[in-house]
Design a protein around this motif. Structure first.
Motif, PDB file in Angstrom:
ATOM      1  N   THR A 207       0.804  -1.114   0.180  1.00  0.00           N
ATOM      2  CA  THR A 207      -0.046  -0.026  -0.218  1.00  0.00           C
ATOM      3  C   THR A 207       0.867   1.522   0.000  1.00  0.00           C
ATOM      4  O   THR A 207       0.378   2.266  -0.355  1.00  0.00           O
ATOM      5  CB  THR A 207      -1.028  -0.184   1.040  1.00  0.00           C
ATOM      6  OG1 THR A 207      -0.019  -0.181   2.335  1.00  0.00           O
ATOM      7  CG2 THR A 207      -2.137  -1.111   1.113  1.00  0.00           C
TER       8      THR A 207
ATOM      9  N   SER B  56      -8.664   2.251   5.659  1.00  0.00           N
ATOM     10  CA  SER B  56     -10.041   1.835   5.425  1.00  0.00           C
ATOM     11  C   SER B  56      -9.920   0.145   5.533  1.00  0.00           C
ATOM     12  O   SER B  56      -8.762  -0.427   5.666  1.00  0.00           O
ATOM     13  CB  SER B  56     -10.540   2.163   3.862  1.00  0.00           C
ATOM     14  OG  SER B  56      -9.551   1.385   3.138  1.00  0.00           O
ATOM     15  N   TYR B  57     -11.229  -0.301   5.732  1.00  0.00           N
ATOM     16  CA  TYR B  57     -11.040  -1.672   5.813  1.00  0.00           C
ATOM     17  C   TYR B  57     -10.441  -2.391   4.491  1.00  0.00           C
ATOM     18  O   TYR B  57      -9.385  -3.512   4.758  1.00  0.00           O
ATOM     19  CB  TYR B  57     -12.625  -2.250   5.977  1.00  0.00           C
ATOM     20  CG  TYR B  57     -12.600  -3.793   6.268  1.00  0.00           C
ATOM     21  CD1 TYR B  57     -12.436  -4.730   5.386  1.00  0.00           C
ATOM     22  CD2 TYR B  57     -12.770  -4.041   7.914  1.00  0.00           C
ATOM     23  CE1 TYR B  57     -12.276  -6.067   5.935  1.00  0.00           C
ATOM     24  CE2 TYR B  57     -12.973  -5.449   8.160  1.00  0.00           C
ATOM     25  CZ  TYR B  57     -12.700  -6.365   7.213  1.00  0.00           C
ATOM     26  OH  TYR B  57     -12.750  -7.671   7.652  1.00  0.00           O
ATOM     27  N   GLN B  58     -10.590  -1.924   3.435  1.00  0.00           N
ATOM     28  CA  GLN B  58      -9.865  -2.520   2.338  1.00  0.00           C
ATOM     29  C   GLN B  58      -8.261  -2.467   2.355  1.00  0.00           C
ATOM     30  O   GLN B  58      -7.598  -3.514   2.083  1.00  0.00           O
ATOM     31  CB  GLN B  58     -10.337  -1.980   0.941  1.00  0.00           C
ATOM     32  CG  GLN B  58     -11.752  -1.808   0.546  1.00  0.00           C
ATOM     33  CD  GLN B  58     -12.560  -0.755   1.102  1.00  0.00           C
ATOM     34  OE1 GLN B  58     -12.544  -0.178   2.169  1.00  0.00           O
ATOM     35  NE2 GLN B  58     -13.234   0.028   0.187  1.00  0.00           N
ATOM     36  N   LEU B  59      -7.943  -1.211   2.769  1.00  0.00           N
ATOM     37  CA  LEU B  59      -6.534  -1.199   2.729  1.00  0.00           C
ATOM     38  C   LEU B  59      -5.913  -1.958   3.914  1.00  0.00           C
ATOM     39  O   LEU B  59      -5.050  -2.574   3.842  1.00  0.00           O
ATOM     40  CB  LEU B  59      -5.978   0.383   3.097  1.00  0.00           C
ATOM     41  CG  LEU B  59      -5.921   1.101   1.826  1.00  0.00           C
ATOM     42  CD1 LEU B  59      -5.927   2.746   2.241  1.00  0.00           C
ATOM     43  CD2 LEU B  59      -4.928   0.557   0.825  1.00  0.00           C
ATOM     44  N   ARG B  60      -6.781  -2.266   5.071  1.00  0.00           N
ATOM     45  CA  ARG B  60      -5.869  -2.976   6.145  1.00  0.00           C
ATOM     46  C   ARG B  60      -6.238  -4.540   5.678  1.00  0.00           C
ATOM     47  O   ARG B  60      -5.425  -5.184   6.471  1.00  0.00           O
ATOM     48  CB  ARG B  60      -7.087  -2.714   7.459  1.00  0.00           C
ATOM     49  CG  ARG B  60      -6.779  -1.332   7.988  1.00  0.00           C
ATOM     50  CD  ARG B  60      -7.246  -1.303   9.361  1.00  0.00           C
ATOM     51  NE  ARG B  60      -8.726  -1.554   9.600  1.00  0.00           N
ATOM     52  CZ  ARG B  60      -9.741  -0.697   9.508  1.00  0.00           C
ATOM     53  NH1 ARG B  60      -9.445   0.259   9.152  1.00  0.00           N
ATOM     54  NH2 ARG B  60     -10.931  -1.081   9.616  1.00  0.00           N
ATOM     55  N   THR B  61      -6.590  -5.001   4.397  1.00  0.00           N
ATOM     56  CA  THR B  61      -6.695  -6.097   4.257  1.00  0.00           C
ATOM     57  C   THR B  61      -5.295  -6.451   3.604  1.00  0.00           C
ATOM     58  O   THR B  61      -4.896  -7.625   3.550  1.00  0.00           O
ATOM     59  CB  THR B  61      -7.846  -6.553   3.074  1.00  0.00           C
ATOM     60  OG1 THR B  61      -8.998  -6.382   3.629  1.00  0.00           O
ATOM     61  CG2 THR B  61      -7.911  -8.004   2.638  1.00  0.00           C
ATOM     62  N   ARG B  62      -4.572  -5.482   3.340  1.00  0.00           N
ATOM     63  CA  ARG B  62      -3.287  -5.653   2.653  1.00  0.00           C
ATOM     64  C   ARG B  62      -2.115  -4.900   3.553  1.00  0.00           C
ATOM     65  O   ARG B  62      -1.384  -5.687   3.624  1.00  0.00           O
ATOM     66  CB  ARG B  62      -3.343  -4.672   1.084  1.00  0.00           C
ATOM     67  CG  ARG B  62      -4.142  -5.234   0.251  1.00  0.00           C
ATOM     68  CD  ARG B  62      -4.162  -6.673   0.020  1.00  0.00           C
ATOM     69  NE  ARG B  62      -3.275  -7.048  -1.044  1.00  0.00           N
ATOM     70  CZ  ARG B  62      -2.912  -8.060  -1.653  1.00  0.00           C
ATOM     71  NH1 ARG B  62      -3.422  -9.240  -1.084  1.00  0.00           N
ATOM     72  NH2 ARG B  62      -1.793  -8.205  -2.384  1.00  0.00           N
TER      73      ARG B  62
END
Lengths: 160, 785, 300
Positions: free
Chosen positions: C41, C110-116
């Motif tokens: 990221t 964000s949740y999406q970024l925290r997945t990576r």
């Protein structure tokens, strides 16, 4: 290794795709697989309009390399409805008037779907936490939040 | 010409909250936006070489190395394109020719087989500049000391209602001289004089601009783009290339948010220009989000000086305004915001004496263009705060003060026009009630302060006096109706409104109506632009006229077949019925094949195709010295908005607790969609109030991305937003309707500012009301230490 | 992002080495041209901006057990470089034993970024605004680094050299971050001020962790780390020392907060001015310390 042949499952379909190293998952979906439902709003992981499910978890597909997805399962907005039957998150966002220009909608639906998959009974805070990475400039968000809540209760009814 | 629809009974589905006609394809990901269109393997990609200097002469451009890069198919510069672009003032070349005027100004364009290669080619284009001193402030720009950014201002083609001052940087100077302002001041019991500097903001549509252009071997252009204005783009690009309108075809699929950024021409001409050199291969140009921030249209910054006074009873007597609009490098569109703010410069109030000077000034800043509100949000920031200050000065409640002064039907407005009936007082009263005006609830924590603020607004569609609409209503064999319009769906719901109006005017169920959802200037009927909140009213009139035309044709056919009078017939729920004989016949088949005469004695009828148009004919010019004239605008939509805020004394952070807003839309064709506009506009307004501002330093944008240009997320929106619809009909709108798309974000910033004042007793000044700005204001005022 | 950010990522080669030693050797052989890739990221944004021009991205996410989250009741918590932040937040062991770390992770993006995004990645990125770094420092994190000479350990306390600069050398891959068991009775909080209500980078971030310690004069020790007020995440050592000697009280916390403010060295940038940051640090520090103390009392 600048070109890679990868195998991925997208919306339940097995695909073999040749991708250069620097190609993002977003580019692969749009340019190689003609799945243009997922959108490019910023290409920097900020707006969320590129959100897809990667092995069940929502990611900004502009921030994932296609080659990193070797062997993975991906779901895009085109994969939410089954046999012409809308997913509850799609149905409720329609009914609540949570769609205006529609550009942020695919990413929002994926984030909402992922939330309900991991948390079938989310609080409003949980909904915000799942959506804060999805920017919308048209609706003001309230109807979207209401729609997700409604989708959760509809799913619960069906399950019950 | 549409039959006046105001007094007739409102037929369903007009006035019903029917579901949107475009939402299904959007939720399944099938709706196509401009970047989703497929062009095959011949597609080339364009990238633009842009100036990194805010003001400079171009001494030399050497593109030879770029042309030599494998995969590059064309490189173009300004020397190939001498034509000018401009909606109201033709001051912009497609590519810069002799000088650059803002950071981002296009200097050259490359088409290549991939975006990657095109991007690499940019670094191989060598440009030699001679930097020039820059103008970064509009008041300085208007002064004699400033360097001239457009020495040829006097030679530019200009609309006859725009008044540039050649030999200066003033691209438009709009004046209002109403009454006797000097005499009026002496009668004022209270006078407030303030200056507000409003920063630039950006529309931030979630879909960035994209345009694909193709030029065939006869020079005919096809342009696919994310566009609010296919017909205006056709016109402007044809003009700039020395072609005729019919040689340019613009195709516009769904738009992922416009807010004005995709009106007029901004980047589209670049794609067309490049495509003239690629031998028939289509060329796609996409803006990155960063380019979206600083090279697409922005909302002009402005320095607004207000002086206003009232008598001891609170009657507004005088207003003196000076607006210096930071028009940016090219003001071809921005000149009209200068005018629009000028002719509305009293705000929604009855003021007998007004003096306004509204200047559009060239600066070396990004290009000012139309953004939701078209000058009204920027103007109301200071105006509505001064109104509050006047009220406080004479110790009158701000709602009461507005009640006394707000504009009403019959008032003589700032341009001398007579105001039509308006529900502004009702909007004010309902909004004040909805926010609980006069009641102060305790803050949610000891370190917070609560406050309420209210603001009124008004806005007229800003357009040339002869902006027209047209529509087609075609019948199909299966009884369905195909509606064709030139107005674009940008999320506001225009396709749905078109379907409802057609269904209501024709007499068919909404399910029978199909709207053609892709605009094509070759086949769609003309529409001036999708801006100005004009579609429901103007396009709506055209749709109603077209539907009524179709209806009349059908009734005449059936009347002939039945030997009856068409006045005794009607169409209800898709069937023609006779009030006399109670016979009925479905529209199926007859609307295409006609009706056979009895005894096989021939046929009557034929394929039904209704057509209609609408163009206001009554807008007059205004005197250049006084801004006075019989009819400055078509009409005003008015409204009110109130917020309750909480200020965190530890950090200065402002939280919006609740909001309420009411707008007089004349007639809500789709009440739920009207409410959705009120909510969405409120949030966009709230976002500009708390977070947004383009940070420009010597012409360079410091925050060109979402990282540091923040917009509202779901967590920033209060749960409680009351959207109230007021309906005082517009005499020439469909069933009385007028627009609301822009208006809901006009009063938000001053409502928030007035609420902050109510909470902490400090006027923080210009937006955004960031936690830093509020905190430092409290620190400087000694409220915190 | 910069105004001339590219529309796409530049060309590079990507590969996944089989072992950590393969990875370290390759990275050491291509200094300034190769980079380890975990969540990506931060990397992709900088490459598109033109700041980083690596020719090789070496994916280390899944090699040699680097994607494990392991908790041991005596030795503590080990987070692999491939463990994304959502996994950290969801882990019952983290929630029970290192709640401050979960709290800090939750404020990221964000949740999406925290997945990576990963905690180790957040550490190696070494931004003074890094949201999880304060918690990692407060919990006494130690990095496991694999280089051409094999493994070595580096305490986080001496890991950061400047904005984006760490002690990592070419060939180094941070494989895990290890946290010893927190002291009994500890409690912490992360107060983050952004522009939006949630999400956003920090304008200023306040990490505070406290625990009872009979060996301290005051009976307590506190760890205070500030984000975005200095070139690196700032440990407010003077304030910490003060609270070691001074018994806890609102007055003591007020004074400690002033000492924290004095340690700050913020600059003016697009996110906030130095004047503002300096002005609100004491209030936020005081708030954090009071909150932590109350949490400790509720536990004890």
């Amino acid at each position: 290794m600048s070109n890679h042949l990868i195998a991925v499952t997208v919306n339940g379909e097995y695909e073999q795709v040749e991708v250069p190293s620097q190609m993002t998952l977003l580019q692969m979906l749009r340019d190689k697989l003609a799945l243009t439902g997922t959108k490019n709003g910023c290409n920097a992981g900020e707006c969320g309009s590129c959100t897809v499910l990667l092995d069940g978890e929502p990611v900004n597909s502009c921030m994932v390399l296609a080659v990193e997805c070797q062997g993975a399962s991906i779901v895009t907005v085109e994969g939410l409805a089954q046999d012409g039957v809308l997913d509850p998150v799609q149905q409720t966002i329609l009914e609540h008037g949570g769609v205006q220009c529609g550009f942020c909608t695919p990413g929002i639906l994926i984030s909402a779907r992922a939330l309900l998959d991991r948390n079938p009974n989310p609080s409003e805070d949980d909904i915000h936490e799942s959506l804060v990475g999805n920017l919308c400039r048209c609706t003001g968000y309230l109807r979207i939040v209401d729609a997700v809540k409604d989708a959760a209760s509809r799913q619960a009814e069906v399950a019950a | 010409m549409a039959t006046p629809t105001l007094t007739k009974k409102v037929p369903h589905p007009v006035g019903d909250s029917v579901p949107r006609v475009d939402a299904y394809e959007k939720v399944i990901g099938a709706a196509q936006f401009a970047d989703d269109l497929q062009f095959g393997p011949g597609l080339l990609y364009a990238r633009i070489k842009r100036s990194h200097l805010p003001h400079a002469l171009i001494k030399k451009i050497d593109a030879s190395k770029a042309l030599a890069l494998p995969g590059v198919k064309a490189v173009v510069t300004g020397k190939d394109f001498s034509g000018f672009l401009g909606l109201y003032l033709q001051d912009r070349n497609i590519f810069c020719r002799d000088r650059v005027r803002y950071v981002g100004d296009p200097v050259a364009g490359v088409a290549a087989i991939s975006e990657q290669i095109a991007e690499q080619a940019l670094d191989l284009i060598e440009v030699e500049y001679e930097p020039l001193p820059g103008v970064f402030d509009p008041e300085y720009g208007a002064s004699p000391e400033a360097p001239l950014l457009h020495p040829d201002l006097g030679k530019y083609e200009v609309a006859n209602f725009i008044f540039p001052e050649p030999g200066t940087n003033i691209a438009n100077h709009f004046r209002i001289r109403k009454g006797d302002i000097e005499a009026a001041w002496s009668q004022c019991a209270a006078i407030v004089e303030r200056t507000y500097r409003i920063p630039h903001v950006q529309h931030v549509p979630i879909e960035p601009h994209v345009a694909t252009a193709q030029v065939d071997d006869q020079g005919k252009v096809t342009l696919w783009g994310s566009s609010q204005s296919p017909f205006a783009q056709r016109y402007l690009i044809a003009k700039a290339l020395g072609m005729s309108q019919s040689d340019v075809r613009v195709i516009a699929p769904f738009v992922g948010g416009g807010f004005g950024s995709k009106a007029g021409v901004s980047m589209e001409a670049l794609a067309v220009a490049i495509a003239t050199k690629t031998r028939g291969r289509p060329v796609k140009l996409r803006l990155t989000r960063e380019e979206e921030f600083y090279t697409a249209f922005v909302r002009q910054g402005v320095v607004t000086h207000f002086k206003m006074g009232c008598d001891q009873d609170g009657n507004l007597l005088a207003m003196e305004n000076r607006f210096y609009w930071d028009g940016g490098a090219y003001t071809e569109y921005g000149v009209n915001m200068t005018r629009a703010s000028g002719y509305s410069s009293s705000g929604p109030y009855d003021v007998p004496n007004v003096k306004t000077d509204s200047y559009c000034v060239y600066t070396n800043h990004p290009v000012g263009g139309p953004m939701r509100g078209f000058g009204m949000p920027e103007m109301h920031v200071g105006l509505e705060q001064c109104i509050d200050e006047l009220a406080h000065a004479i110790e009158m409640d701000p709602v009461q003060f507005r009640k006394i002064n707000c504009v009403q039907g019959g008032d003589t407005l700032v341009t001398g026009m007579t105001m039509h009936p308006t529900g502004l007082s009702e909007c004010l009263a309902k909004t004040a009630e909805a926010i609980g005006w006069g009641r102060k609830d305790p803050p949610s924590a000891p370190n917070k302060r609560r406050g309420k603020g209210i603001a009124l607004m008004w806005k007229a569609p800003a357009m040339p006096p002869n902006a027209g609409s047209s529509a087609k209503v075609a019948m199909n064999e299966d009884g369905t109706v195909t509606v064709s319009v030139g107005g674009q769906e940008i999320g506001q719901g225009s396709f749905t409104v078109a379907a409802q109006l057609a269904a209501g005017a024709l007499g068919v169920p909404i399910e029978s109506v199909r709207v053609i959802k892709r605009l094509d200037t070759d086949s769609s009927p003309y529409e001036w632009q999708t801006v100005a909140s004009r579609l429901t009213w103007s396009m709506g009139n055209a749709v109603v006229a077209a539907a009524q035309d179709a209806r009349q044709q059908i009734l005449e056919v059936v009347a002939k077949a039945w030997d009856e009078n068409p006045d005794d017939l009607d169409i209800i729920e898709g069937k023609v019925i006779s009030y006399k004989t109670e016979e009925s016949i479905s529209l199926k088949n007859i609307a295409i094949y006609g009706i056979p005469m009895p005894g096989d004695q021939g046929w009557v009828g034929g394929p039904i195709l209704g057509r209609g148009n609408f163009m206001p004919t009554y807008v007059t010019g205004l005197d250049p010295e006084t801004g006075q004239g019989p009819r400055a605008v078509v009409h005003y939509t008015t409204g009110a908005q109130a917020v309750e805020v909480e200020v965190d004394m530890d950090t200065g952070k402002v939280e919006i607790i609740r909001g309420a807003a009411a707008f007089d839309v004349g007639k809500a064709i789709n009440p739920d969609m009207v409410k959705a506009q009120i909510e969405g506009g409120f949030v966009q307004g709230l976002s500009t109030a708390l977070f947004e501002g383009m940070q420009l330093k010597e012409g360079v944008l410091q925050n060109p991305s979402f990282v540091d240009y923040r917009i509202a997320t779901s967590t920033d929106v209060p749960r409680d937003i009351k959207a109230i619809i007021v309906e005082v009909g517009q005499d020439d709108g469909p069933w009385g309707a007028r627009g609301v798309g822009e208006h809901s974000m006009v009063p938000t910033i001053p409502a928030v500012a007035n609420a902050i004042y109510d909470a902490i007793g400090i006027r923080v000044g210009a937006p955004p009301y960031s936690s830093e700005k509020v905190y430092l204001a409290m620190l400087d005022a000694g409220l915190v230490e | 992002m910069a105004i001339d950010a590219h529309p796409e990522l530049p060309e590079f080669d990507y590969f996944r080495p089989a072992t950590l030693m393969d990875a370290s050797r390759f990275l050491a052989q291509h200094p300034a041209e190769a980079r380890p890739l975990s969540g990506g990221t931060d990397i992709f944004v900088r490459m598109r901006d033109g700041f980083w021009h690596d020719k090789y991205l070496v994916d280390v996410k899944n090699i040699d057990g680097v994607s494990e989250l392991r908790f041991d009741p005596t030795s503590g918590l080990s987070l692999g470089a491939g463990v994304n932040m959502n996994r950290v937040i969801a882990s019952p062991q983290v929630q029970e034993h290192y709640p401050l770390l979960a709290e800090a992770c939750r404020t990221v993006a964000s949740y999406q970024l925290r997945t990576r995004a990963t905690v180790v990645g957040n550490i190696c990125n070494a931004s003074p605004a890094g949201d999880t770094i304060g918690a990692c420092l407060a919990y006494g994190g130690i990095l496991n680094i694999h280089g051409v000479d094999g493994f070595r350990q580096a305490p986080l306390a001496s890991f950061f050299l400047g904005p984006g600069k760490t002690i990592l050398q070419p060939g180094d891959i941070a494989t895990t971050v290890h946290f010893p068991l927190p002291p009994a009775g500890s409690a912490g909080t992360y107060i983050k001020l952004g522009r939006n209500t949630w999400s956003d980078l920090s304008i200023v971030g306040l990490t505070a962790l406290g625990y009872p310690d009979p060996a301290a004069v005051s009976g307590y020790r506190f760890r205070i780390v500030l984000a975005s007020v200095a070139p690196t995440p700032l440990v407010a050592a003077t304030a910490q020392d003060y609270l070691e000697d001074t018994p806890p009280s609102p007055q003591a916390f007020k004074q400690a907060a002033i000492l924290a403010q004095e340690a700050c060295n913020p600059i003016d940038d697009v996110r906030g001015s130095a004047r503002y940051l300096r002005a609100i640090v004491p209030t936020l520090t005081e708030k954090a310390l009071n909150k932590v103390y109350k949490l400790m009392e509720n536990r004890g």
